[in-house]
Design a protein around this motif. Structure first.
Motif, PDB file in Angstrom:
ATOM      1  N   ASN A 214      36.485  46.933  46.201  1.00 41.90           N
ATOM      2  CA  ASN A 214      37.911  46.609  46.284  1.00 41.90           C
ATOM      3  C   ASN A 214      38.184  45.135  46.542  1.00 41.90           C
ATOM      4  O   ASN A 214      39.332  44.753  46.737  1.00 41.90           O
ATOM      5  CB  ASN A 214      38.618  47.448  47.365  1.00 41.90           C
ATOM      6  N   ALA A 215      37.161  44.272  46.558  1.00 41.24           N
ATOM      7  CA  ALA A 215      37.370  42.835  46.742  1.00 41.24           C
ATOM      8  C   ALA A 215      37.887  42.224  45.448  1.00 41.24           C
ATOM      9  O   ALA A 215      37.409  42.549  44.361  1.00 41.24           O
ATOM     10  CB  ALA A 215      36.074  42.159  47.168  1.00 41.24           C
ATOM     11  N   ARG A 216      38.874  41.357  45.566  1.00 36.66           N
ATOM     12  CA  ARG A 216      39.454  40.703  44.399  1.00 36.66           C
ATOM     13  C   ARG A 216      39.262  39.193  44.427  1.00 36.66           C
ATOM     14  O   ARG A 216      39.248  38.552  43.385  1.00 36.66           O
ATOM     15  CB  ARG A 216      40.955  41.020  44.316  1.00 36.66           C
ATOM     16  N   SER A 217      39.138  38.630  45.600  1.00 37.50           N
ATOM     17  CA  SER A 217      38.962  37.190  45.725  1.00 37.50           C
ATOM     18  C   SER A 217      38.017  36.927  46.883  1.00 37.50           C
ATOM     19  O   SER A 217      38.139  37.550  47.939  1.00 37.50           O
ATOM     20  CB  SER A 217      40.318  36.504  45.953  1.00 37.50           C
ATOM     21  N   PHE A 218      37.086  36.025  46.705  1.00 41.83           N
ATOM     22  CA  PHE A 218      36.118  35.779  47.762  1.00 41.83           C
ATOM     23  C   PHE A 218      35.552  34.369  47.630  1.00 41.83           C
ATOM     24  O   PHE A 218      35.624  33.735  46.573  1.00 41.83           O
ATOM     25  CB  PHE A 218      34.982  36.812  47.722  1.00 41.83           C
ATOM     26  N   GLY A 219      35.022  33.879  48.716  1.00 35.77           N
ATOM     27  CA  GLY A 219      34.313  32.607  48.747  1.00 35.77           C
ATOM     28  C   GLY A 219      33.021  32.783  49.513  1.00 35.77           C
ATOM     29  O   GLY A 219      32.922  33.625  50.411  1.00 35.77           O
ATOM     30  N   ILE A 220      32.014  32.011  49.165  1.00 36.40           N
ATOM     31  CA  ILE A 220      30.692  32.151  49.774  1.00 36.40           C
ATOM     32  C   ILE A 220      30.296  30.818  50.405  1.00 36.40           C
ATOM     33  O   ILE A 220      30.440  29.763  49.785  1.00 36.40           O
ATOM     34  CB  ILE A 220      29.637  32.556  48.724  1.00 36.40           C
ATOM     35  N   SER A 221      29.827  30.883  51.620  1.00 37.29           N
ATOM     36  CA  SER A 221      29.297  29.689  52.278  1.00 37.29           C
ATOM     37  C   SER A 221      28.051  30.076  53.057  1.00 37.29           C
ATOM     38  O   SER A 221      27.880  31.238  53.465  1.00 37.29           O
ATOM     39  CB  SER A 221      30.339  29.053  53.210  1.00 37.29           C
ATOM     40  N   LEU A 222      27.179  29.106  53.229  1.00 39.19           N
ATOM     41  CA  LEU A 222      25.912  29.304  53.935  1.00 39.19           C
ATOM     42  C   LEU A 222      26.021  28.590  55.275  1.00 39.19           C
ATOM     43  O   LEU A 222      26.333  27.393  55.325  1.00 39.19           O
ATOM     44  CB  LEU A 222      24.759  28.727  53.117  1.00 39.19           C
TER      45      LEU A 222
END
Length: 227
Positions: free
Chosen positions: A192-200
């Motif tokens: 159900n995720a539509r928008s996301f960002g990834i960081s380390l």
């Protein structure tokens, strides 16, 4: 014998109608209706859930800032019923009901709204929610025969591949040849995720001139994500 009004007569008629329909004051306040505003975040990784419920308010004699400092003007009465109903999204068959209870918080800082007391609603028991199910918020105020309903699906947990894992070696380099410092991270968005960002995020300790060790973090945004 009929007669046609002259342009002057028509002008006087229009002016008379316009004058009789105008008022000096405009009342922008509609009759009061019981309406609630709900703030909350349902997180599948948390077992205890919290909601903030406020009333829409108005007062023809006082400013909105003044009324916002009055707890009885912004909070619903204590006898409201707050439920979250878990159901099967295919047939909406009810699976579980989570009840919320009123809680008074005294540690909120003063602000635009009343802070003493600060009223929240907390789930009366721990429960992990599931992104595969449907959740309905139901609030009832029996004193005025008022209720609201709202349905939602939840965002599930994302999944990673073999990275990160405990003890994984990670190297930084200042050399032009960075081929040995390129890492592939497999990421699957939660249901159900539509928008996301990834960081380390790196956790490390910093020590300056023999001083004490201070915990620090460093966040790096990951680019080139493909789904």
């Amino acid at each position: 014998m009929s007669s046609t009004p002259s342009p002057l007569h028509l002008l006087w008629i229009i002016v008379a109608l316009f004058s009789s329909s105008c008022e000096d004051e405009l009342d922008v306040s509609a009759p009061y209706q019981e309406q609630y505003v709900v703030y909350g975040l349902l997180d599948v990784s948390e077992a205890r859930h919290t909601l903030r419920i406020q009333k829409l308010y108005q007062n023809n004699n006082l400013s909105a800032a003044t009324v916002a400092q009055r707890p009885d003007s912004i909070y619903p009465p204590e006898n409201i019923e707050v439920l979250i109903i878990e159901s099967n999204p295919n047939n909406f068959q009810s699976l579980d009901t989570l009840r919320f209870v009123r809680d008074t918080v005294t540690s909120k800082e003063a602000g635009q709204f009343a802070s003493q007391p600060h009223v929240l609603y907390r789930s009366e028991r721990d429960k992990l929610l599931n992104s595969a199910f449907n959740y309905e918020l139901l609030i009832r105020n029996p004193a005025v025969n008022y209720q609201i309903r709202s349905n939602t699906r939840l965002v599930g947990k994302p999944r990673f591949g073999t990275f990160p894992r405990e003890g994984f070696g990670f190297e930084f380099t200042d050399q032009e040849d960075v081929s040995q410092s390129v890492y592939k991270i497999e990421f699957t968005p939660g249901p159900n995720a539509r928008s996301f960002g990834i960081s380390l995020r790196f956790f490390y300790e910093e020590r300056i001139d023999g001083g004490p060790r201070e915990p620090r973090t460093l966040d790096l945004s990951i680019t080139g994500a493909e789904t």
